[in-house]
Design a protein around this motif. Structure first.
Motif: not given
Lengths: 136, 147
Positions: B59-81
């Motif tokens: 049910g979850i499409s994607a997950c990611a972590a950001y710092h100051d709006g910049l990508i820091l960690a992402q799941s495998q299926n992360m689109p449009a980071i």
């Protein structure tokens, strides 16, 4: 006795700087991490492939200097970080102390926020280490 | 406390431990440096683990972590980071201004619900955790079960 202590302190500071660079290298996509002095010479480096350290050192100082002057022209005061986005990756450079710069080279797949976060968090410690190192 | 809440609590504790390590008296900067580095590593590994686990939840499409709006960690299926990063930055800034006017206190989470999908943004230490899913998914229920 105090002379022996002095040499050990310098050694351990330098060893810790290398550990910090190795830690940066463990970040996804990072291929080199270096400390460059104010003359553009590389004083510490960790890398996973052969790169021209002289060229890296000189170019990092030139690029950082140009960016810092640009910042001053537009009233942005001091420069905290310069990020070069290239076709095949990024080069990030951050000032430490006394003209020394921490430079990190990454591949294109590096997570920019992760590398930037590591740099931002590393700099305060590096500043203390350099102050300690330079004062001994 | 359900699974995701306990994971967040653990992450917040690691973030707090990291902050504390930075405030230790620095008589021996070499030892302090190693401690700080190790605490940050623990925190970052925990962030990446949580992002990976959440990204695999049904049910979850994607997950990611950001710092100051910049990508820091992402799941495998992360689109449009990058679009996510920009949304995080804009949303957090707008929410902070609103929170100050309304006296809400520090922002803990923001949810944007669109006609088809939704995004939840949660503050964790210095980072923002971003979770996206289809609109009809009940995020609380989806995140309540251990992966």
């Amino acid at each position: 006795m105090s002379n022996i202590h002095l040499i050990n302190t310098r050694k351990s500071n330098s060893g810790e700087i290398d550990s910090i660079l190795r830690n940066l290298m463990s970040t996804q996509g990072v291929t080199a991490a270096a400390i460059v002095d104010s003359d553009g010479f590389v004083t510490h480096i960790q890398r996973d492939s052969e790169i021209n350290t002289d060229a890296i050192g000189a170019s990092v100082q030139v690029v950082f200097g140009a960016a810092a002057r640009s910042a001053q022209h537009v009233g942005h005061h001091s420069t905290n970080m310069v990020i070069c986005e290239n076709t095949e990756g990024y080069i990030l450079s951050t000032p430490i102390e006394a003209g020394f710069i921490l430079a990190v080279v990454t591949q294109r797949d590096a997570l920019l926020g992760r590398v930037r976060f590591e740099l931002k968090e590393t700099i305060p410690v590096l500043k203390k280490l350099f102050n300690n190192f330079l004062s001994n | 406390m359900h699974w995701f809440e306990s994971q967040l609590a653990e992450l917040n504790q690691l973030a707090e431990d990291y902050l504390q390590s930075q405030q230790l008296p620095g008589a021996n900067i070499v030892n302090a440096s190693e401690t700080i580095r190790n605490k940050r590593k623990q925190f970052m590994e925990a962030v990446q683990n949580l992002v990976d686990k959440v990204g695999k939840i049904k049910g979850i499409s994607a997950c990611a972590a950001y710092h100051d709006g910049l990508i820091l960690a992402q799941s495998q299926n992360m689109p449009a980071i990058d679009a996510f990063g920009a949304t995080v930055q804009d949303s957090v800034r707008a929410a902070q201004q609103g929170a100050a006017m309304l006296g809400l206190g520090d922002i803990e989470q923001i949810v944007i619900v669109g006609a088809t999908n939704k995004v939840a943004m949660l503050n964790v230490g210095p980072l923002v955790l971003c979770i996206s899913s289809p609109k009809q998914i009940n995020l609380a229920a989806a995140l309540s079960q251990a992966v």
